[in-house]
Enzyme design. Sequence first.
Site, short mmCIF file in Angstrom:
data_model
loop_
_atom_site.label_atom_id
_atom_site.label_comp_id
_atom_site.label_asym_id
_atom_site.label_seq_id
_atom_site.Cartn_x
_atom_site.Cartn_y
_atom_site.Cartn_z
N MET A 31 43.85 -71.51 30.14
CA MET A 31 44.82 -72.55 30.52
C MET A 31 46.22 -72.17 30.03
O MET A 31 47.11 -73.03 29.94
CB MET A 31 44.39 -73.90 29.96
CG MET A 31 43.06 -74.35 30.59
SD MET A 31 42.84 -76.12 30.57
CE MET A 31 42.83 -76.44 28.82
N GLY A 32 46.41 -70.90 29.67
CA GLY A 32 47.74 -70.45 29.26
C GLY A 32 48.05 -70.79 27.82
O GLY A 32 47.15 -71.08 27.03
N LEU A 34 49.02 -68.59 25.76
CA LEU A 34 48.13 -67.54 25.26
C LEU A 34 48.42 -67.20 23.80
O LEU A 34 49.57 -67.15 23.38
CB LEU A 34 48.25 -66.30 26.13
CG LEU A 34 47.92 -66.50 27.62
CD1 LEU A 34 48.04 -65.17 28.37
CD2 LEU A 34 46.53 -67.09 27.82
N HIS A 35 47.37 -66.95 23.05
CA HIS A 35 47.50 -66.55 21.65
C HIS A 35 46.56 -65.38 21.40
O HIS A 35 45.91 -64.88 22.34
CB HIS A 35 47.20 -67.74 20.73
CG HIS A 35 45.93 -68.46 21.07
ND1 HIS A 35 44.68 -67.88 20.91
CD2 HIS A 35 45.69 -69.69 21.59
CE1 HIS A 35 43.74 -68.72 21.27
NE2 HIS A 35 44.32 -69.83 21.71
N HIS A 38 43.03 -65.48 22.93
CA HIS A 38 42.97 -65.07 24.34
C HIS A 38 43.08 -63.55 24.43
O HIS A 38 42.40 -62.91 25.23
CB HIS A 38 44.11 -65.68 25.15
CG HIS A 38 44.09 -67.18 25.23
ND1 HIS A 38 45.02 -67.99 24.62
CD2 HIS A 38 43.25 -68.04 25.87
CE1 HIS A 38 44.77 -69.25 24.88
NE2 HIS A 38 43.69 -69.33 25.62
N GLN A 62 39.52 -81.17 34.34
CA GLN A 62 38.77 -81.17 33.09
C GLN A 62 39.44 -82.00 31.99
O GLN A 62 38.98 -82.00 30.86
CB GLN A 62 38.53 -79.74 32.61
CG GLN A 62 39.76 -79.01 32.11
CD GLN A 62 39.46 -77.55 31.86
OE1 GLN A 62 39.19 -76.78 32.77
NE2 GLN A 62 39.48 -77.13 30.59
N ASP A 151 34.43 -72.21 22.20
CA ASP A 151 34.06 -73.32 23.08
C ASP A 151 32.59 -73.14 23.45
O ASP A 151 32.23 -72.78 24.58
CB ASP A 151 34.97 -73.32 24.31
CG ASP A 151 36.42 -73.54 23.90
OD1 ASP A 151 36.78 -74.67 23.58
OD2 ASP A 151 37.19 -72.55 23.85
N GLN A 154 30.95 -75.00 26.37
CA GLN A 154 31.47 -74.45 27.63
C GLN A 154 30.75 -73.15 27.98
O GLN A 154 30.30 -72.96 29.11
CB GLN A 154 32.97 -74.22 27.48
CG GLN A 154 33.59 -73.36 28.56
CD GLN A 154 35.11 -73.32 28.43
OE1 GLN A 154 35.78 -74.30 28.69
NE2 GLN A 154 35.66 -72.20 28.03
P1 AMP Z 1 41.73 -72.12 26.86
O1 AMP Z 1 43.01 -71.55 27.36
O2 AMP Z 1 41.85 -72.89 25.60
O3 AMP Z 1 40.96 -72.84 27.94
O4 AMP Z 1 40.83 -70.88 26.49
C1 AMP Z 1 40.57 -69.85 27.41
C2 AMP Z 1 39.45 -69.00 26.89
O5 AMP Z 1 39.84 -68.43 25.64
C3 AMP Z 1 38.16 -69.80 26.63
O6 AMP Z 1 37.04 -69.04 27.04
C4 AMP Z 1 38.19 -70.01 25.14
O7 AMP Z 1 36.91 -70.15 24.58
C5 AMP Z 1 38.84 -68.70 24.68
N1 AMP Z 1 39.44 -68.89 23.35
C6 AMP Z 1 40.32 -69.86 22.97
N2 AMP Z 1 40.60 -69.73 21.66
C7 AMP Z 1 39.89 -68.67 21.21
C8 AMP Z 1 39.77 -68.02 19.94
N3 AMP Z 1 40.41 -68.47 18.86
N4 AMP Z 1 38.96 -66.95 19.84
C9 AMP Z 1 38.29 -66.48 20.93
N5 AMP Z 1 38.37 -67.04 22.16
C10 AMP Z 1 39.16 -68.12 22.30
#
Ligand code: AMP
Length: 287
Positions: A31-32, A34-35, A38, A62, A151, A154
Amino acid sequence: MTTLVETIEALDQRLAPLHQQASTIGLVPTMGALHRGHAALIEQAKRECSEVVVNIFVNPLQFDRKEDLQRYPRMLESDVDLCRRLGVGLVFAPAVSLMYPDPPTVGISIGRLGNHLCGARRPGHFEGVATVVAKLFNIIRPRCAYFGEKDAQQLAIIRRMVMNLNAPVVVVGVPTLRAADGLALSSRNQHLSPSERQQAPILIQVLREAERLIRSGTTDPALVVRTALELVPPDRGLKVEYLEIVDPRELQPVEVVDDRVLVAGALWVGSTRLIDSVICGPAGTEV
Ligand code: AMP
């Protein structure tokens, strides 16, 4: 070279030769905002696939709370910059009107997998996640798709969707990336004030305490939960939404912890909701 595409036609044009050459396409749905978490998914996809597509889409389907959708961070330009630095070939960032020209009538149902943990507290959330991921699988036709273990519900639901619907995609789970103090990296962390940020690692501390109790032989899930929650200081800004122990596949509460379990929790720190989880088991079980 990273190309940002915002329409399905442009995406098709870029993907057609890749599909023709039978390239291994890896999809990283996000969902952007990004860190480094991601980035860990993207880097793994880069290692395992010949082409990587990062999807950036704040999926309204969602979000169960309108204010959460509204305040979700959006920063496409810096996201594309990061993708460029990571050597991503394609970023697909469609508009909501492209993904949902009409409110969808047909979607993915997830049955009992949504009855506990976040699913019980966020009605429609995982149906929305599964539906958008199914759409992305159909639009992009990746060989592999990368999801974070953070997650956990998920990830379990997407794995089941792929199995139940025979989607031709390999789902890859990637371990959670954490800050030095243990806090799972999350786009939502940027909402935390400095003092909230200091309090936020209490969630992983609670989960690790639960893990320690389970490993050292406590088999009563209620006792594990009660004892671990004693770590949460009484503070009006901290509210545990749930801490649950479930089996990692079916996501149903266990009566006795005698095998691998998923311990998952959600904590409100001020007005920010954080989630995290660990997989663990009694000494001697493989996790
Ligand atoms: P989101 O943008 O929050 O929907 O996350 C996108 C994807 O990145 C999802 O599959 C998350 O589980 C994964 N993700 C988010 N934070 C982390 C993290 N700290 N470590 C590993 N994967 C992550």
